[in-house]
Design a protein around this motif. Structure first.
Motif, short mmCIF file in Angstrom:
data_model
loop_
_atom_site.label_atom_id
_atom_site.label_comp_id
_atom_site.label_asym_id
_atom_site.label_seq_id
_atom_site.Cartn_x
_atom_site.Cartn_y
_atom_site.Cartn_z
N GLY A 101 -16.01 3.46 32.83
CA GLY A 101 -15.37 2.26 32.31
C GLY A 101 -13.86 2.34 32.33
O GLY A 101 -13.27 2.98 33.18
N ARG A 102 -13.26 1.67 31.32
CA ARG A 102 -11.81 1.63 31.16
C ARG A 102 -11.45 2.19 29.79
O ARG A 102 -12.30 2.35 28.93
N GLN A 103 -10.18 2.43 29.61
CA GLN A 103 -9.68 2.96 28.35
C GLN A 103 -10.14 2.09 27.17
O GLN A 103 -10.04 0.88 27.22
N THR A 104 -10.65 2.73 26.12
CA THR A 104 -11.07 2.00 24.92
C THR A 104 -9.88 1.83 23.98
O THR A 104 -8.80 2.36 24.22
N ALA A 105 -10.09 1.09 22.90
CA ALA A 105 -8.99 0.73 22.00
C ALA A 105 -8.43 1.91 21.21
O ALA A 105 -7.27 1.90 20.81
N GLY A 106 -9.23 2.93 20.97
CA GLY A 106 -8.76 4.04 20.13
C GLY A 106 -8.61 3.63 18.69
O GLY A 106 -7.75 4.11 17.98
N ALA A 107 -9.46 2.71 18.26
CA ALA A 107 -9.40 2.18 16.89
C ALA A 107 -10.66 2.59 16.14
O ALA A 107 -11.60 1.83 16.00
N ASN A 108 -10.68 3.82 15.71
CA ASN A 108 -11.84 4.37 15.03
C ASN A 108 -11.40 5.01 13.74
O ASN A 108 -10.27 5.42 13.59
N GLY A 109 -12.29 5.11 12.79
CA GLY A 109 -11.99 5.74 11.51
C GLY A 109 -12.14 4.76 10.36
O GLY A 109 -12.29 3.56 10.56
#
Length: 97
Positions: free
Chosen positions: A26-34
């Motif tokens: 795929g492509r880069q994800t948002a990096g919005a986890n936690g």
């Protein structure tokens, strides 16, 4: 996976890294986890922020970085017009080879 993938989707992808020979396409994800914290400010303003970090088991950071993509795949304008799912097509290609 792609740039709108956040939170639970990123955790799901990270957990599947435990499977032998797993590949993320795929492509880069948002990096919005936690965990999300909230502070209510005067004037009815709600301020949201990430409370805890999200890391791979080897302590590589996920937040603001996104899921590590093994095989980058992005649709072209022609793919979108044709209604092609380039991610599924790539996954099938990988499985067949």
């Amino acid at each position: 996976m792609y740039e709108n993938t956040q939170s639970a989707g990123e955790t799901w992808a990270m957990s599947h890294r435990l499977a032998p020979n797993s590949i993320i396409v795929g492509r880069q994800t948002a990096g919005a986890n936690g965990n999300v914290g909230r502070i209510y400010l005067p004037g009815g303003i709600e301020f949201k922020y990430t409370q805890l970090g999200a890391y791979y088991p080897n302590w590589v950071k996920l937040q603001r970085e996104g899921v590590k993509i093994d095989i980058p795949v992005s649709p072209t304008l022609d793919d979108i017009k044709a209604g092609r799912d380039v991610w599924i097509e790539k996954a099938i290609e990988i499985i067949e080879n």
